[in-house]
Write a protein that holds these residues in place. Sequence first.
Motif, mmCIF file in Angstrom:
data_model
loop_
_atom_site.group_PDB
_atom_site.id
_atom_site.type_symbol
_atom_site.label_atom_id
_atom_site.label_comp_id
_atom_site.label_asym_id
_atom_site.label_seq_id
_atom_site.Cartn_x
_atom_site.Cartn_y
_atom_site.Cartn_z
ATOM 1 N N ASP A 155 22.463 24.858 32.560
ATOM 2 C CA ASP A 155 22.509 23.534 33.171
ATOM 3 C C ASP A 155 21.064 23.083 33.350
ATOM 4 O OD1 ASP A 155 24.184 21.471 34.986
ATOM 5 O OD2 ASP A 155 22.294 21.965 35.976
ATOM 6 N N PRO A 171 29.348 30.930 30.153
ATOM 7 C CA PRO A 171 30.106 29.670 30.062
ATOM 8 C C PRO A 171 31.219 29.571 31.092
ATOM 9 C CG PRO A 171 29.684 30.545 27.881
ATOM 10 C CD PRO A 171 29.235 31.600 28.846
ATOM 11 N N ALA A 172 31.932 30.645 31.351
ATOM 12 C CA ALA A 172 33.032 30.597 32.318
ATOM 13 C C ALA A 172 32.518 30.295 33.718
ATOM 14 C CB ALA A 172 33.787 31.921 32.304
ATOM 15 N N THR A 192 31.287 26.636 33.891
ATOM 16 C CA THR A 192 32.419 25.706 33.902
ATOM 17 C C THR A 192 33.104 25.706 35.261
ATOM 18 O OG1 THR A 192 32.786 26.040 31.534
ATOM 19 C CG2 THR A 192 34.604 25.129 32.808
ATOM 20 N N SER A 193 33.243 26.877 35.854
ATOM 21 C CA SER A 193 33.854 26.968 37.171
ATOM 22 C C SER A 193 33.023 26.237 38.220
ATOM 23 C CB SER A 193 34.021 28.436 37.570
ATOM 24 O OG SER A 193 34.538 28.556 38.880
ATOM 25 N N GLU A 250 30.946 23.720 37.651
ATOM 26 C CA GLU A 250 31.014 22.282 37.407
ATOM 27 C C GLU A 250 32.349 21.710 37.874
ATOM 28 O OE1 GLU A 250 28.561 20.457 36.531
ATOM 29 O OE2 GLU A 250 27.213 22.158 36.250
ATOM 30 N N SER A 251 33.430 22.464 37.696
ATOM 31 C CA SER A 251 34.737 22.001 38.168
ATOM 32 C C SER A 251 34.760 21.881 39.679
ATOM 33 C CB SER A 251 35.838 22.957 37.703
ATOM 34 O OG SER A 251 35.892 23.014 36.293
#
Length: 301
Positions: free
Chosen positions: A134, A147-148, A151-152, A154-155
């Motif tokens: 990021d 990545p996981a 992504t978590s 950002e969610s």
Amino acid sequence: MKKMKQKKTFKHDTPLIKQDVKKLGKIEVEKSAEMGPTPVEGDVAKLQKRKQISSVKEKNYLLIPDEYMLLKQKVTFKFQNLDYKEAMGLMAKIGDVNILVGEEVAGAITAELSDVPWDKAFNALLDMKNFAADIDVNSNLIRVHSPATLTSQESYKSARASAVRKKVELESSVEPVVSEIFRLYYITPAEAKATISELFTSTGEGSTYSPIQVTEEKTTRSIIVRGKAKDLDVVDSVIREIDVRTKQVLIEAFIVEATSSFERALGNKLGAAYTRKSLRAGGTIEGSTIGNPSGSEAALQ
């Protein structure tokens, strides 16, 4: 011997219309302008540019802008079975940027690059271990995660932002609603309403929403706006920009009705005479007839 009396040359220097129509028209225009606010000339040709009302700067969390020269410099390095976190530490020192590496990031890396831009080398190291980053260069911060995990995170931030937005909307819904009247001088209420309504109307999920209500008042040439104080401030700023006096053209025209009697009177003033269709028009000066027609050249058929 008596001195012959010299005939005076006729000089016509009195205009048919004695009033200065252009001057009177300018006075009337100035009277109308004094009734309104101080006009701002809406002369686009004079300004030669557009006027910016608002600006939104978008952030890019994937790419590094060109203005960050240290993150665009070319680098050369050789990593031999180096811990990945230490490799990121070296990249941070070279680029003079803060790089935070997540706890889930582990392993060693072997790589050799020569004369490669810093940002390209950084992305290459991420791809080699299937990590993601990021990038927030405006804050001088880069976060490296799997990545996981990224992504978590950002969610969660997206859900949190949505909850905060709903809270702000709920708080703003209890703000007092104000109604104000805006008097117009150069544009019509219909034009002002169309501009303001389109500016504040947003469309989403098959419905439209506007935080303000605009009502035309044709009798007083004004609009009545109902909404929150901050929205009315925006309306006021927009009205000041669009309700301006534009350049005007003053057309000076004279309408003259010409009849046979007018021609005869005009001939008497000018001391001229002519014959047209057996009708003679002319005048005299001090008892002398001027312009006796003779020959075909004196007759206007």
